[in-house]
Motif scaffolding. Sequence first.
Motif, PDB file in Angstrom:
ATOM      1  N   LYS A  79     -17.310  31.889  21.550  1.00  0.00           N
ATOM      2  CA  LYS A  79     -17.238  30.755  22.473  1.00  0.00           C
ATOM      3  C   LYS A  79     -17.715  31.172  23.859  1.00  0.00           C
ATOM      4  CE  LYS A  79     -14.075  27.240  24.168  1.00  0.00           C
ATOM      5  NZ  LYS A  79     -12.719  26.701  24.108  1.00  0.00           N
ATOM      6  N   SER A 111     -15.329  27.651  12.797  1.00  0.00           N
ATOM      7  CA  SER A 111     -14.591  26.863  13.791  1.00  0.00           C
ATOM      8  C   SER A 111     -13.842  25.716  13.139  1.00  0.00           C
ATOM      9  CB  SER A 111     -15.546  26.320  14.857  1.00  0.00           C
ATOM     10  OG  SER A 111     -16.083  27.351  15.621  1.00  0.00           O
ATOM     11  N   SER A 112     -14.501  25.042  12.191  1.00  0.00           N
ATOM     12  CA  SER A 112     -13.822  23.955  11.474  1.00  0.00           C
ATOM     13  C   SER A 112     -12.646  24.480  10.665  1.00  0.00           C
ATOM     14  CB  SER A 112     -14.801  23.243  10.544  1.00  0.00           C
ATOM     15  OG  SER A 112     -15.768  22.556  11.285  1.00  0.00           O
ATOM     16  N   GLU A 161      -9.814  25.319  13.094  1.00  0.00           N
ATOM     17  CA  GLU A 161      -9.241  24.108  13.679  1.00  0.00           C
ATOM     18  C   GLU A 161      -8.290  23.394  12.723  1.00  0.00           C
ATOM     19  OE1 GLU A 161     -10.788  19.814  15.418  1.00  0.00           O
ATOM     20  OE2 GLU A 161     -12.199  21.476  15.239  1.00  0.00           O
ATOM     21  N   HIS A 162      -8.595  23.406  11.439  1.00  0.00           N
ATOM     22  CA  HIS A 162      -7.794  22.661  10.467  1.00  0.00           C
ATOM     23  C   HIS A 162      -6.872  23.555   9.634  1.00  0.00           C
ATOM     24  CE1 HIS A 162      -9.888  18.970  11.405  1.00  0.00           C
ATOM     25  NE2 HIS A 162     -11.012  19.636  11.360  1.00  0.00           N
ATOM     26  N   ASN A 222     -12.259  20.619   5.324  1.00  0.00           N
ATOM     27  CA  ASN A 222     -12.959  20.460   6.606  1.00  0.00           C
ATOM     28  C   ASN A 222     -13.890  21.612   6.966  1.00  0.00           C
ATOM     29  OD1 ASN A 222     -11.738  17.940   7.682  1.00  0.00           O
ATOM     30  ND2 ASN A 222      -9.865  19.104   7.361  1.00  0.00           N
TER      31      ASN A 222
END
Length: 151
Positions: free
Chosen positions: A77, A100-101, A104-105, A117
């Motif tokens: 990032k 990242s997905s 995140e989930h 996801n």
Amino acid sequence: MDAKQYDTLQQSLSPKPSIIKNCLKAFLVGGIICTIGQLITFFYMTYFNFTERTAGNPTVATIIFLSMLLTGFGLYKKLAQFAGAGSAVPVTGFGNAVISSAIEHKSEGYVLGVGGNIFKLAGSVIVFGVVSAFVVALVKLILVTVGVTNW
């Protein structure tokens, strides 16, 4: 205040991006990523007896894995904020989008959260890659069958 006045005010208060500086940073970081990829290719060719033609697949897999590690540790990032498109255009951006997905989930569970996801952002890249590879292979098959080329 109407929409036109608001837009004028927003444009006057927004900092102006340095396009030349951003392009140079993207070019340098993208070039460094590609140089690292070339070094990995040479590594596979030297130590694992890959040819120049066959070293591409493990090189891409290694670059994606490294970008996923950097994303997991929170370093990608920072690189993306500095480099902009220079970090997103190479295959490292794909690895970053996938992981990242998943991160995140993660709280939703492994099956419905991560599994459902993980390809949310990168799914279109995979679909278009598979479809374009199919079309190119079909064109090659037609050209070889007709006798236009023999590669």
